[in-house]
Motif scaffolding. Structure first.
Motif, PDB file in Angstrom:
ATOM      1  N   GLY A  71      92.316  32.075  13.902  1.00 42.35           N
ATOM      2  CA  GLY A  71      92.205  31.774  12.480  1.00 42.35           C
ATOM      3  C   GLY A  71      93.140  32.543  11.573  1.00 42.35           C
ATOM      4  N   VAL A  72      93.866  33.538  12.121  1.00 44.76           N
ATOM      5  CA  VAL A  72      94.842  34.268  11.313  1.00 44.76           C
ATOM      6  C   VAL A  72      96.162  33.506  11.366  1.00 44.76           C
ATOM      7  CG1 VAL A  72      96.008  36.460  10.895  1.00 44.76           C
ATOM      8  CG2 VAL A  72      93.707  36.453  11.880  1.00 44.76           C
ATOM      9  N   MET A  73      96.791  33.342  10.206  1.00 43.12           N
ATOM     10  CA  MET A  73      98.033  32.575  10.120  1.00 43.12           C
ATOM     11  C   MET A  73      99.215  33.338  10.716  1.00 43.12           C
ATOM     12  SD  MET A  73      97.740  31.204   6.214  1.00 43.12           S
ATOM     13  CE  MET A  73      96.284  30.319   5.649  1.00 43.12           C
ATOM     14  N   HIS A  74     100.308  32.630  10.906  1.00 44.11           N
ATOM     15  CA  HIS A  74     101.572  33.273  11.275  1.00 44.11           C
ATOM     16  C   HIS A  74     102.137  33.959  10.032  1.00 44.11           C
ATOM     17  CE1 HIS A  74     105.793  33.742  12.401  1.00 44.11           C
ATOM     18  NE2 HIS A  74     105.376  33.663  13.653  1.00 44.11           N
ATOM     19  N   PRO A  75     102.746  35.141  10.185  1.00 43.80           N
ATOM     20  CA  PRO A  75     103.250  35.860   9.006  1.00 43.80           C
ATOM     21  C   PRO A  75     104.266  35.089   8.159  1.00 43.80           C
ATOM     22  CG  PRO A  75     103.169  37.318  10.891  1.00 43.80           C
ATOM     23  CD  PRO A  75     102.856  35.945  11.407  1.00 43.80           C
ATOM     24  N   SER A  76     104.891  34.079   8.718  1.00 45.77           N
ATOM     25  CA  SER A  76     105.851  33.301   7.930  1.00 45.77           C
ATOM     26  C   SER A  76     105.174  32.235   7.070  1.00 45.77           C
ATOM     27  CB  SER A  76     106.879  32.624   8.853  1.00 45.77           C
ATOM     28  OG  SER A  76     106.237  31.673   9.692  1.00 45.77           O
ATOM     29  N   ALA A  77     103.869  32.066   7.233  1.00 48.95           N
ATOM     30  CA  ALA A  77     103.147  31.039   6.479  1.00 48.95           C
ATOM     31  C   ALA A  77     103.163  31.337   4.989  1.00 48.95           C
ATOM     32  CB  ALA A  77     101.696  30.934   6.969  1.00 48.95           C
ATOM     33  N   ARG A  78     103.252  30.307   4.184  1.00 52.75           N
ATOM     34  CA  ARG A  78     103.269  30.454   2.731  1.00 52.75           C
ATOM     35  C   ARG A  78     101.991  31.120   2.231  1.00 52.75           C
ATOM     36  NH1 ARG A  78     104.402  24.932  -0.136  1.00 52.75           N
ATOM     37  NH2 ARG A  78     106.263  25.195   1.148  1.00 52.75           N
ATOM     38  N   GLU A  79     100.875  30.847   2.905  1.00 52.28           N
ATOM     39  CA  GLU A  79      99.570  31.376   2.478  1.00 52.28           C
ATOM     40  C   GLU A  79      99.212  32.690   3.162  1.00 52.28           C
ATOM     41  OE1 GLU A  79     100.011  28.469   4.038  1.00 52.28           O
ATOM     42  OE2 GLU A  79      99.880  26.945   2.472  1.00 52.28           O
ATOM     43  N   TRP A  80     100.211  33.384   3.716  1.00 57.38           N
ATOM     44  CA  TRP A  80      99.966  34.606   4.487  1.00 57.38           C
ATOM     45  C   TRP A  80      99.135  35.625   3.704  1.00 57.38           C
ATOM     46  CZ3 TRP A  80      99.516  36.718   8.970  1.00 57.38           C
ATOM     47  CH2 TRP A  80      99.658  38.104   9.150  1.00 57.38           C
ATOM     48  N   GLU A  81      99.384  35.760   2.405  1.00 57.27           N
ATOM     49  CA  GLU A  81      98.656  36.751   1.608  1.00 57.27           C
ATOM     50  C   GLU A  81      97.489  36.130   0.848  1.00 57.27           C
ATOM     51  OE1 GLU A  81     101.342  38.968  -0.819  1.00 57.27           O
ATOM     52  OE2 GLU A  81     102.333  39.898   0.896  1.00 57.27           O
ATOM     53  N   SER A  82      97.047  34.967   1.257  1.00 54.89           N
ATOM     54  CA  SER A  82      95.910  34.323   0.593  1.00 54.89           C
ATOM     55  C   SER A  82      94.623  35.075   0.902  1.00 54.89           C
ATOM     56  CB  SER A  82      95.768  32.873   1.055  1.00 54.89           C
ATOM     57  OG  SER A  82      95.387  32.823   2.424  1.00 54.89           O
ATOM     58  N   ALA A  83      93.626  34.901   0.052  1.00 51.21           N
ATOM     59  CA  ALA A  83      92.335  35.574   0.232  1.00 51.21           C
ATOM     60  C   ALA A  83      91.707  35.201   1.571  1.00 51.21           C
ATOM     61  CB  ALA A  83      91.397  35.224  -0.920  1.00 51.21           C
ATOM     62  N   ASP A  84      91.834  33.935   1.963  1.00 47.62           N
ATOM     63  CA  ASP A  84      91.227  33.487   3.222  1.00 47.62           C
ATOM     64  C   ASP A  84      91.905  34.144   4.421  1.00 47.62           C
ATOM     65  OD1 ASP A  84      89.403  31.654   4.742  1.00 47.62           O
ATOM     66  OD2 ASP A  84      91.324  30.894   5.472  1.00 47.62           O
ATOM     67  N   ASN A  85      93.235  34.243   4.392  1.00 47.56           N
ATOM     68  CA  ASN A  85      93.927  34.857   5.525  1.00 47.56           C
ATOM     69  C   ASN A  85      93.643  36.352   5.613  1.00 47.56           C
ATOM     70  OD1 ASN A  85      95.741  34.319   7.782  1.00 47.56           O
ATOM     71  ND2 ASN A  85      97.153  35.702   6.737  1.00 47.56           N
ATOM     72  N   ILE A  86      93.562  37.013   4.458  1.00 49.74           N
ATOM     73  CA  ILE A  86      93.201  38.439   4.443  1.00 49.74           C
ATOM     74  C   ILE A  86      91.800  38.626   5.031  1.00 49.74           C
ATOM     75  CG2 ILE A  86      92.654  40.390   2.924  1.00 49.74           C
ATOM     76  CD1 ILE A  86      94.923  39.340   1.080  1.00 49.74           C
ATOM     77  N   LYS A  87      90.894  37.724   4.666  1.00 44.99           N
ATOM     78  CA  LYS A  87      89.532  37.787   5.211  1.00 44.99           C
ATOM     79  C   LYS A  87      89.543  37.624   6.728  1.00 44.99           C
ATOM     80  CE  LYS A  87      85.095  35.336   5.094  1.00 44.99           C
ATOM     81  NZ  LYS A  87      84.362  34.180   4.516  1.00 44.99           N
ATOM     82  N   GLN A  88      90.330  36.669   7.216  1.00 41.54           N
ATOM     83  CA  GLN A  88      90.404  36.438   8.658  1.00 41.54           C
ATOM     84  C   GLN A  88      90.966  37.655   9.395  1.00 41.54           C
ATOM     85  OE1 GLN A  88      89.250  34.033  10.607  1.00 41.54           O
ATOM     86  NE2 GLN A  88      88.367  33.002   8.835  1.00 41.54           N
ATOM     87  N   LEU A  89      91.989  38.288   8.820  1.00 38.78           N
ATOM     88  CA  LEU A  89      92.557  39.473   9.458  1.00 38.78           C
ATOM     89  C   LEU A  89      91.552  40.611   9.465  1.00 38.78           C
ATOM     90  CD1 LEU A  89      94.984  40.788  10.806  1.00 38.78           C
ATOM     91  CD2 LEU A  89      95.830  41.421   8.539  1.00 38.78           C
ATOM     92  N   ARG A  90      90.831  40.780   8.369  1.00 37.95           N
ATOM     93  CA  ARG A  90      89.786  41.824   8.329  1.00 37.95           C
ATOM     94  C   ARG A  90      88.723  41.563   9.401  1.00 37.95           C
ATOM     95  NH1 ARG A  90      90.048  42.217   2.237  1.00 37.95           N
ATOM     96  NH2 ARG A  90      90.938  44.269   1.847  1.00 37.95           N
ATOM     97  N   LEU A  91      88.286  40.315   9.506  1.00 36.28           N
ATOM     98  CA  LEU A  91      87.274  39.960  10.509  1.00 36.28           C
ATOM     99  C   LEU A  91      87.781  40.247  11.916  1.00 36.28           C
ATOM    100  CD1 LEU A  91      85.902  36.583   9.089  1.00 36.28           C
ATOM    101  CD2 LEU A  91      84.624  38.732   9.338  1.00 36.28           C
ATOM    102  N   ALA A  92      89.045  39.920  12.165  1.00 34.65           N
ATOM    103  CA  ALA A  92      89.622  40.166  13.479  1.00 34.65           C
ATOM    104  C   ALA A  92      89.629  41.650  13.800  1.00 34.65           C
ATOM    105  CB  ALA A  92      91.041  39.598  13.534  1.00 34.65           C
ATOM    106  N   LEU A  93      89.958  42.456  12.825  1.00 33.28           N
ATOM    107  CA  LEU A  93      90.081  43.891  13.056  1.00 33.28           C
ATOM    108  C   LEU A  93      88.739  44.608  13.131  1.00 33.28           C
ATOM    109  CD1 LEU A  93      93.186  44.518  10.808  1.00 33.28           C
ATOM    110  CD2 LEU A  93      93.101  44.530  13.301  1.00 33.28           C
ATOM    111  N   THR A  94      87.678  43.989  12.628  1.00 39.14           N
ATOM    112  CA  THR A  94      86.361  44.613  12.770  1.00 39.14           C
ATOM    113  C   THR A  94      85.957  44.676  14.244  1.00 39.14           C
ATOM    114  OG1 THR A  94      85.206  42.496  12.473  1.00 39.14           O
ATOM    115  CG2 THR A  94      85.533  43.868  10.514  1.00 39.14           C
ATOM    116  N   ASP A  95      86.574  43.847  15.064  1.00 35.90           N
ATOM    117  CA  ASP A  95      86.278  43.863  16.487  1.00 35.90           C
ATOM    118  C   ASP A  95      86.799  45.132  17.167  1.00 35.90           C
ATOM    119  OD1 ASP A  95      84.993  41.319  16.597  1.00 35.90           O
ATOM    120  OD2 ASP A  95      86.967  40.375  16.444  1.00 35.90           O
TER     121      ASP A  95
END
Length: 200
Positions: free
Chosen positions: A173-197
């Protein structure tokens, strides 16, 4: 595969601990020049977001993440490309662009970058060989201390889905860093969720 001079090998943390494994799509020009993954703008964008979510201290230099891992300034993170060969046809010189192999790689990128499939089974031929190679490389990188695998983008996610019996957490669910929405709230949330693991 006929394009061995363009191959970029995986990047393992200097302390040989792959607590977090990021999977990206394939090398691009900067990765080829530096001979390791995530060495260009995508690496800088990934580092920036990792700082933003508090996974990496803010005083770490603003360089591509791959360069910091290679120099030993960041530990416990390893990087793989789904394909060790560039999938972008524009990477290759004009002469190489006539190669059937380059066309096959480009077709894989074009088809798999559109969405993450629920169940992904690679097609026979080049795609199957790439996935088998990826599966072997990923299994060799996973260790007892590996806590999470984070594929970035659809191509990487599909390749991870082709690997059977992964014995650690995978967060899609985490986007590729080249994605236009890379810094979107949803992508930040997904990265946070991934890192909680990694916190348990």
């Amino acid at each position: 595969m006929g394009l061995c001079k363009f191959k970029v090998d995986d990047l393992t943390s200097k302390n040989n601990i792959s607590q977090i494994i990021f999977i990206l799509e394939s090398p691009h020009k900067d990765e080829y020049i530096h001979s390791h993954p995530i060495a260009g703008q995508a690496g800088t964008r990934l580092l920036s977001l990792l700082k933003r979510v508090g996974a990496i201290p803010n005083d770490i230099p603003n360089k591509p993440l791959g360069c910091l891992i290679k120099s030993g300034e960041i530990l416990n993170i390893s990087i793989m490309n789904a394909s060790p060969f560039p999938l972008d046809k524009n990477f290759y010189c004009q002469q190489a662009c006539n190669s059937k192999m380059v066309d096959a790689l480009a077709e894989i990128k074009n088809r798999l970058q559109k969405h993450t499939q629920t169940v992904y089974k690679p097609r026979e031929g080049v795609e199957s060989k790439l996935c088998n190679d990826f599966s072997e490389r990923l299994r060799n990188m996973i260790a007892d201390k590996t806590k999470v695998i984070i594929p970035l983008g659809h191509v990487a996610s599909n390749f991870v889905k082709s690997v059977q019996g992964i014995n650690c957490k995978v967060h899609f669910g985490v986007m590729h860093p080249s994605a236009r929405e890379w810094e979107s709230a949803d992508n930040i949330k997904q990265l946070r969720l991934a890192l909680t693991d990694t916190e348990s």
